[in-house]
Design a protein around this motif. Structure first.
Motif, PDB file in Angstrom:
ATOM      1  N   PRO A 180     -13.019   1.823   0.875  1.00 19.70           N
ATOM      2  CA  PRO A 180     -11.894   0.803   0.953  1.00 19.70           C
ATOM      3  C   PRO A 180     -12.481  -0.472   1.453  1.00 19.70           C
ATOM      4  O   PRO A 180     -11.310  -1.429   2.079  1.00 19.70           O
ATOM      5  N   GLU A 181     -13.817  -0.889   1.766  1.00 13.97           N
ATOM      6  CA  GLU A 181     -13.632  -2.422   1.806  1.00 13.97           C
ATOM      7  C   GLU A 181     -13.329  -3.009   0.134  1.00 13.97           C
ATOM      8  O   GLU A 181     -13.429  -4.734   0.640  1.00 13.97           O
ATOM      9  N   ASP A 182     -13.453  -2.994  -0.986  1.00 12.75           N
ATOM     10  CA  ASP A 182     -12.568  -3.931  -1.926  1.00 12.75           C
ATOM     11  C   ASP A 182     -11.850  -3.457  -2.023  1.00 12.75           C
ATOM     12  O   ASP A 182     -11.047  -4.042  -3.417  1.00 12.75           O
ATOM     13  N   LEU A 183     -10.310  -2.722  -1.320  1.00 12.66           N
ATOM     14  CA  LEU A 183      -9.179  -3.080  -1.408  1.00 12.66           C
ATOM     15  C   LEU A 183      -8.384  -3.763  -1.867  1.00 12.66           C
ATOM     16  O   LEU A 183      -8.483  -5.480  -1.593  1.00 12.66           O
ATOM     17  N   GLU A 184      -8.132  -4.651  -2.913  1.00 10.30           N
ATOM     18  CA  GLU A 184      -7.028  -6.283  -3.921  1.00 10.30           C
ATOM     19  C   GLU A 184      -5.992  -5.920  -2.938  1.00 10.30           C
ATOM     20  O   GLU A 184      -5.378  -5.143  -3.258  1.00 10.30           O
ATOM     21  N   PRO A 185      -5.290  -6.508  -2.854  1.00 11.34           N
ATOM     22  CA  PRO A 185      -4.199  -6.666  -1.957  1.00 11.34           C
ATOM     23  C   PRO A 185      -3.598  -7.703  -3.606  1.00 11.34           C
ATOM     24  O   PRO A 185      -3.483  -7.486  -4.431  1.00 11.34           O
ATOM     25  N   LEU A 186      -1.719  -6.968  -3.667  1.00 12.54           N
ATOM     26  CA  LEU A 186      -0.830  -7.140  -4.288  1.00 12.54           C
ATOM     27  C   LEU A 186      -0.983  -9.272  -4.563  1.00 12.54           C
ATOM     28  O   LEU A 186      -1.138  -9.155  -3.543  1.00 12.54           O
ATOM     29  N   GLU A 187      -0.488  -9.474  -5.717  1.00 19.04           N
ATOM     30  CA  GLU A 187      -0.643 -10.836  -5.542  1.00 19.04           C
ATOM     31  C   GLU A 187       1.243 -11.012  -5.184  1.00 19.04           C
ATOM     32  O   GLU A 187       1.799 -11.551  -6.454  1.00 19.04           O
ATOM     33  N   SER A 188       0.978 -11.211  -3.717  1.00 23.27           N
ATOM     34  CA  SER A 188       2.327 -11.629  -3.867  1.00 23.27           C
ATOM     35  C   SER A 188       2.590 -11.613  -2.960  1.00 23.27           C
ATOM     36  O   SER A 188       2.127 -11.355  -1.694  1.00 23.27           O
ATOM     37  N   PHE A 189       3.887 -13.189  -1.981  1.00 18.40           N
ATOM     38  CA  PHE A 189       3.367 -13.364  -0.268  1.00 18.40           C
ATOM     39  C   PHE A 189       4.386 -12.552   0.583  1.00 18.40           C
ATOM     40  O   PHE A 189       4.782 -12.362   1.343  1.00 18.40           O
ATOM     41  N   ILE A 190       5.444 -12.121  -0.542  1.00 20.51           N
ATOM     42  CA  ILE A 190       6.411 -10.891  -0.203  1.00 20.51           C
ATOM     43  C   ILE A 190       6.358  -9.689   0.401  1.00 20.51           C
ATOM     44  O   ILE A 190       6.398  -8.950   1.110  1.00 20.51           O
ATOM     45  N   SER A 191       5.251  -8.596  -1.141  1.00 22.99           N
ATOM     46  CA  SER A 191       5.110  -7.531  -0.937  1.00 22.99           C
ATOM     47  C   SER A 191       3.701  -6.904  -0.183  1.00 22.99           C
ATOM     48  O   SER A 191       2.771  -7.838  -1.133  1.00 22.99           O
ATOM     49  N   ASN A 192       3.180  -6.609   0.767  1.00 24.98           N
ATOM     50  CA  ASN A 192       2.607  -6.252   1.639  1.00 24.98           C
ATOM     51  C   ASN A 192       2.050  -5.276   0.959  1.00 24.98           C
ATOM     52  O   ASN A 192       2.538  -4.219   1.606  1.00 24.98           O
ATOM     53  N   GLY A 193       1.448  -4.779  -0.055  1.00 20.91           N
ATOM     54  CA  GLY A 193       0.561  -3.410  -0.524  1.00 20.91           C
ATOM     55  C   GLY A 193      -0.163  -3.829  -0.881  1.00 20.91           C
ATOM     56  O   GLY A 193      -1.417  -5.125  -1.095  1.00 20.91           O
ATOM     57  N   HIS A 194      -1.387  -2.948  -1.686  1.00 14.38           N
ATOM     58  CA  HIS A 194      -3.068  -2.904  -2.958  1.00 14.38           C
ATOM     59  C   HIS A 194      -2.057  -2.327  -3.560  1.00 14.38           C
ATOM     60  O   HIS A 194      -0.966  -2.138  -4.383  1.00 14.38           O
ATOM     61  N   LYS A 195      -3.137  -3.161  -4.985  1.00 15.93           N
ATOM     62  CA  LYS A 195      -2.691  -2.912  -6.060  1.00 15.93           C
ATOM     63  C   LYS A 195      -3.420  -1.287  -6.707  1.00 15.93           C
ATOM     64  O   LYS A 195      -2.615  -1.445  -7.136  1.00 15.93           O
ATOM     65  N   ARG A 196      -4.283  -1.070  -5.881  1.00 18.51           N
ATOM     66  CA  ARG A 196      -4.876   0.680  -6.263  1.00 18.51           C
ATOM     67  C   ARG A 196      -5.703   1.461  -4.941  1.00 18.51           C
ATOM     68  O   ARG A 196      -5.252   0.439  -3.969  1.00 18.51           O
ATOM     69  N   LEU A 197      -5.728   2.137  -4.714  1.00 20.70           N
ATOM     70  CA  LEU A 197      -5.874   3.042  -3.543  1.00 20.70           C
ATOM     71  C   LEU A 197      -6.871   3.957  -3.566  1.00 20.70           C
ATOM     72  O   LEU A 197      -6.468   5.344  -3.951  1.00 20.70           O
ATOM     73  N   PRO A 198      -7.694   3.818  -4.444  1.00 21.98           N
ATOM     74  CA  PRO A 198      -8.948   4.787  -4.933  1.00 21.98           C
ATOM     75  C   PRO A 198      -9.052   5.998  -4.038  1.00 21.98           C
ATOM     76  O   PRO A 198      -9.439   5.753  -2.931  1.00 21.98           O
ATOM     77  N   ALA A 199      -8.686   7.314  -3.834  1.00 16.71           N
ATOM     78  CA  ALA A 199      -9.436   7.489  -2.837  1.00 16.71           C
ATOM     79  C   ALA A 199     -10.505   9.164  -3.378  1.00 16.71           C
ATOM     80  O   ALA A 199     -10.004   9.622  -4.600  1.00 16.71           O
ATOM     81  N   VAL A 200     -10.823  10.212  -2.470  1.00 16.58           N
ATOM     82  CA  VAL A 200     -11.304  10.989  -3.135  1.00 16.58           C
ATOM     83  C   VAL A 200     -11.139  11.871  -2.189  1.00 16.58           C
ATOM     84  O   VAL A 200     -10.803  11.549  -0.772  1.00 16.58           O
ATOM     85  N   LEU A 201      -9.881  12.923  -2.453  1.00 18.69           N
ATOM     86  CA  LEU A 201      -9.729  14.060  -2.030  1.00 18.69           C
ATOM     87  C   LEU A 201     -10.377  14.883  -1.310  1.00 18.69           C
ATOM     88  O   LEU A 201     -10.115  15.502   0.043  1.00 18.69           O
TER      89      LEU A 201
END
Length: 422
Positions: free
Chosen positions: A390-411
């Motif tokens: 969770p500490e390494d989540l990268e934001p999308l390169e956009s000042f419009i869209s607010n999300g992450h490039k990826r959301l790695p998880a262990v189910l």
């Protein structure tokens, strides 16, 4: 009454086109006042409006337009190049960019297409799509790292959009690959120009397919409007562009941030999972805390607009960016930890994530419905789900869209599966 303008010596705030820290930037802009001068890509000047009360007043003000072709002198006079990074946002002809009677005309068929009755009728299909995606995730195994943005948050809204619009199966993958690029604000001009051309080509294929085989879907409804003389061919294509792009991106980021916050706040997840807090409230707090669309360009002052409570003056032709990310975390409206995620928060639904006034998002209730179904099903199937880093989540390169490039998880083990034996 005395009115105020930013001091002439103050340099406009240059927005970070990469959107590296949307909320830190929002706080910096908020500190400069309820609205402040900024520079957009290409050093295009504008105002960034951060105060929620001012946003509400402006979004309902008759002197504020979204039509660049009528009310933005820089655009009318050819000072904004066709290669400008945000040209698609102001050049399209649909309800997003229309003003007055034209806006009412272009919005009318969209409002009908997303009526409460039509949205409620989608519930069984949305649930089926959700559980199909969860089945696919479960097949990956409980301890593999999976990208929940790519494999769940991205796909669910896209498949629902395909269903609503009647997109043929052969176009599902091309639309998936093309649609996200519309929100990138840090790409070279040539690349930015290529994106809408690709999308329009796909939309033309969609229109052709639905003309040949119409159905009970929004594309067929809009084609009927076109063939009945209510829409031009460009308005038809641009209305579909609006539904495919903005509607999809908003829901993707809602799911992305909801999963992120619930996975990193287990005590709050427990409140929702046990029914102590309704999933509806989780969705509203997610929208407040992380507006899926951080900033929306552009609006324009039709004539001199004086906001009496703040004393601000917007001159004719001034461009405005509405900063929804800042509005959601306004400390005046949420004095107790506005930056925190709290599903028990009172008034969480008092946000502007879907806009306000005449341009309120027509698909807002569909997005909310997808969020409630998705969160409940995901955490019911995978109750020990955790983010991989969770500490390494990268934001999308956009000042419009607010999300992450990826959301790695262990189910973790699925609820209907037995844990592995040692």
């Amino acid at each position: 009454m005395t009115t105020t303008q930013p001091p002439a010596t103050r340099c406009p705030y240059r927005l970070d086109l990469k959107g590296a820290d949307i909320h830190r930037e929002a706080a910096a802009l908020r500190a400069l006042g309820p609205a402040t001068r900024v520079l957009l890509p290409g050093d295009v000047p504008a105002w960034s409006v951060t105060d929620p009360d001012l946003i509400r007043r402006l979004l309902r003000h008759p002197g504020i337009s979204k039509d660049a072709r009528r009310h933005w002198p820089s655009y009318i006079n050819g000072e904004i190049p066709a290669t400008w990074a945000l040209s698609t946002w102001v050049g399209v002809v649909n309800a997003l960019t229309a003003y007055g009677a034209e806006h009412d005309r272009l919005r009318r068929p969209l409002r009908a297409a997303f009526s409460p009755r039509r949205v409620r009728a989608l519930i069984p299909q949305i649930k089926a799509i959700t559980h199909s995606l969860l089945d696919d995730l479960q097949a990956a195994g409980p301890y593999e790292v999976v990208d929940l943005r790519a494999r769940f948050a991205w796909l669910l809204p896209l498949r629902v959009a395909n269903l609503v619009l009647g997109v043929p199966e052969a176009l599902h993958t091309p639309f998936r690959d093309a649609v996200g690029l519309l929100f990138a604000t840090n790409v070279p001009p040539a690349e930015a120009q290529a994106v809408p051309a690709r999308i329009y080509s796909l939309i033309a294929q969609l229109i052709d397919a639905k003309r040949q085989t119409p159905g009970d879907d929004v594309t067929s409804l809009l084609i009927d409007e076109r063939d009945g003389g209510e829409l031009t061919e460009q308005e038809l294509a641009d209305s579909l562009l609006l539904l495919i792009s903005a509607g999809h991106e908003t829901t993707v980021n809602l799911l992305d941030h909801g999963i992120t916050n619930l996975a990193t706040h287990p005590s709050q997840l427990a409140l929702a999972s046990t029914g102590k807090i309704p999933w509806k409230q989780v969705v509203e707090e997610t929208l407040r805390h992380q507006a899926p669309i951080a900033s929306v360009p552009l609006r324009f002052a039709v004539y001199e607009v004086v906001d009496e409570p703040t004393g601000l003056v917007f001159a004719p032709g001034d461009a405005l960016v509405i900063n929804y990310a800042a509005a959601g975390r306004d400390p005046g409206r949420h004095p107790h930890d506005a930056d925190g995620f709290d599903v028990t928060r009172g008034g969480a639904g008092d946000h502007l994530a879907f806009g306000h006034g005449p341009h309120l998002c027509v698909g807002a209730e569909l997005a909310r419905l997808e969020g409630r179904i998705a969160f409940a099903a995901l955490f019911d199937r995978f109750p020990t789900l955790r983010l991989a880093a969770p500490e390494d989540l990268e934001p999308l390169e956009s000042f419009i869209s607010n999300g992450h490039k990826r959301l790695p998880a262990v189910l973790g083990p699925a609820r209907d599966a037995q844990p592995p034996t040692s």
